[in-house]
Design a protein around this motif. Structure first.
Motif, PDB file in Angstrom:
ATOM      1  N   SER A  37      34.432  45.509  48.498  1.00 57.68           N
ATOM      2  CA  SER A  37      35.576  46.230  49.042  1.00 57.68           C
ATOM      3  C   SER A  37      36.803  45.335  48.853  1.00 57.68           C
ATOM      4  N   THR A  38      37.982  45.899  48.984  1.00 56.22           N
ATOM      5  CA  THR A  38      39.185  45.068  48.866  1.00 56.22           C
ATOM      6  C   THR A  38      39.234  44.053  50.006  1.00 56.22           C
ATOM      7  N   LYS A  39      38.745  44.408  51.176  1.00 59.85           N
ATOM      8  CA  LYS A  39      38.683  43.467  52.302  1.00 59.85           C
ATOM      9  C   LYS A  39      37.765  42.292  51.951  1.00 59.85           C
ATOM     10  N   GLU A  40      36.599  42.576  51.360  1.00 61.62           N
ATOM     11  CA  GLU A  40      35.682  41.505  50.956  1.00 61.62           C
ATOM     12  C   GLU A  40      36.322  40.609  49.897  1.00 61.62           C
ATOM     13  N   LEU A  41      37.023  41.214  48.948  1.00 66.28           N
ATOM     14  CA  LEU A  41      37.696  40.416  47.918  1.00 66.28           C
ATOM     15  C   LEU A  41      38.747  39.495  48.534  1.00 66.28           C
ATOM     16  N   ARG A  42      39.543  40.022  49.465  1.00 65.83           N
ATOM     17  CA  ARG A  42      40.556  39.186  50.131  1.00 65.83           C
ATOM     18  C   ARG A  42      39.910  38.037  50.897  1.00 65.83           C
ATOM     19  N   ASN A  43      38.819  38.325  51.614  1.00 61.98           N
ATOM     20  CA  ASN A  43      38.134  37.270  52.375  1.00 61.98           C
ATOM     21  C   ASN A  43      37.534  36.214  51.453  1.00 61.98           C
ATOM     22  N   ARG A  44      36.976  36.628  50.336  1.00 62.53           N
ATOM     23  CA  ARG A  44      36.423  35.668  49.370  1.00 62.53           C
ATOM     24  C   ARG A  44      37.546  34.818  48.761  1.00 62.53           C
ATOM     25  N   TYR A  45      38.684  35.440  48.480  1.00 59.51           N
ATOM     26  CA  TYR A  45      39.833  34.713  47.953  1.00 59.51           C
ATOM     27  C   TYR A  45      40.278  33.628  48.943  1.00 59.51           C
ATOM     28  N   LYS A  46      40.382  33.987  50.223  1.00 60.20           N
ATOM     29  CA  LYS A  46      40.798  33.030  51.255  1.00 60.20           C
ATOM     30  C   LYS A  46      39.808  31.881  51.400  1.00 60.20           C
ATOM     31  N   SER A  47      38.528  32.139  51.095  1.00 58.87           N
ATOM     32  CA  SER A  47      37.490  31.113  51.195  1.00 58.87           C
ATOM     33  C   SER A  47      37.244  30.404  49.864  1.00 58.87           C
ATOM     34  N   ASN A  48      38.101  30.682  48.877  1.00 60.58           N
ATOM     35  CA  ASN A  48      37.971  30.072  47.544  1.00 60.58           C
ATOM     36  C   ASN A  48      36.642  30.409  46.866  1.00 60.58           C
ATOM     37  N   LEU A  49      36.170  31.622  47.052  1.00 62.51           N
ATOM     38  CA  LEU A  49      34.918  32.067  46.445  1.00 62.51           C
ATOM     39  C   LEU A  49      35.207  33.058  45.325  1.00 62.51           C
ATOM     40  N   PRO A  50      34.321  33.095  44.306  1.00 61.01           N
ATOM     41  CA  PRO A  50      34.508  34.093  43.257  1.00 61.01           C
ATOM     42  C   PRO A  50      34.216  35.481  43.802  1.00 61.01           C
ATOM     43  N   PRO A  51      34.680  36.513  43.136  1.00 56.28           N
ATOM     44  CA  PRO A  51      35.341  36.520  41.836  1.00 56.28           C
ATOM     45  C   PRO A  51      36.849  36.365  41.958  1.00 56.28           C
ATOM     46  N   ASN A  52      37.432  35.858  40.888  1.00 60.90           N
ATOM     47  CA  ASN A  52      38.884  35.781  40.759  1.00 60.90           C
ATOM     48  C   ASN A  52      39.378  37.197  40.457  1.00 60.90           C
ATOM     49  N   PHE A  53      40.465  37.627  41.103  1.00 54.35           N
ATOM     50  CA  PHE A  53      40.960  38.984  40.866  1.00 54.35           C
ATOM     51  C   PHE A  53      42.477  39.022  40.946  1.00 54.35           C
ATOM     52  N   ARG A  54      43.035  40.069  40.377  1.00 55.00           N
ATOM     53  CA  ARG A  54      44.468  40.366  40.457  1.00 55.00           C
ATOM     54  C   ARG A  54      44.601  41.856  40.739  1.00 55.00           C
ATOM     55  N   THR A  55      45.677  42.217  41.410  1.00 48.82           N
ATOM     56  CA  THR A  55      45.899  43.616  41.744  1.00 48.82           C
ATOM     57  C   THR A  55      47.391  43.912  41.724  1.00 48.82           C
ATOM     58  N   GLY A  56      47.730  45.181  41.612  1.00 48.07           N
ATOM     59  CA  GLY A  56      49.136  45.556  41.608  1.00 48.07           C
ATOM     60  C   GLY A  56      49.300  47.067  41.623  1.00 48.07           C
ATOM     61  N   SER A  57      50.538  47.483  41.650  1.00 51.17           N
ATOM     62  CA  SER A  57      50.871  48.908  41.684  1.00 51.17           C
ATOM     63  C   SER A  57      50.735  49.522  40.293  1.00 51.17           C
ATOM     64  N   LEU A  58      50.377  50.786  40.255  1.00 56.26           N
ATOM     65  CA  LEU A  58      50.314  51.523  38.996  1.00 56.26           C
ATOM     66  C   LEU A  58      51.686  51.992  38.521  1.00 56.26           C
ATOM     67  N   GLY A  59      52.712  51.757  39.318  1.00 57.57           N
ATOM     68  CA  GLY A  59      54.073  52.088  38.899  1.00 57.57           C
ATOM     69  C   GLY A  59      54.185  53.519  38.407  1.00 57.57           C
TER      70      GLY A  59
END
Length: 124
Positions: A37-59
């Motif tokens: 989930s996006t929440k899991e990705l954010r939590n993993r990012y804060k804990s320096n855990l993979p996967p590396n990800f990027r996100t943004g608006s579809l404009g």
């Protein structure tokens, strides 16, 4: 006298994708699921855990209240390009609310090597 108009990179790239009719949900990527989930990705990012990800608006590709956000993940099993290990999805907002619902909330979009949403050299 010619004038130069500066357009933000994202707007230019999305207008090119729109012109080329690049759309998400192609059946060749139906096996490419993202099980975070996006929440899991954010939590993993804060804990320096993979996967590396990027996100943004579809404009300009955005479909309000349905598809508004893209997300690319490094090292996903669908990332098969030799020099670009990123694969991208769009978030289906209709499947996120009221609770996140991975992997069903993601619609596979394609290889970042084709979409060019993430610069793999800068994102490493």
């Amino acid at each position: 006298v010619p004038t130069t108009v500066y357009v933000p990179w994202e707007i230019l790239r999305f207008s090119q994708l729109k012109q080329n009719h690049t759309t998400w949900g192609n059946s060749i990527y139906s096996h490419c699921e993202l099980n975070f989930s996006t929440k899991e990705l954010r939590n993993r990012y804060k804990s320096n855990l993979p996967p590396n990800f990027r996100t943004g608006s579809l404009g300009p590709l955005m479909q309000k209240d349905h598809y508004e956000v893209w997300l690319c993940v490094e090292g996903h099993y669908c990332s098969i390009h030799p020099t670009d290990q990123w694969f991208c999805w769009v978030l289906d907002e209709t499947k996120v609310l009221p609770n996140e619902n991975a992997p069903l909330q993601y619609v596979a979009w394609g290889h970042n090597a084709d979409l060019q949403l993430v610069n793999p050299e800068v994102a490493a």
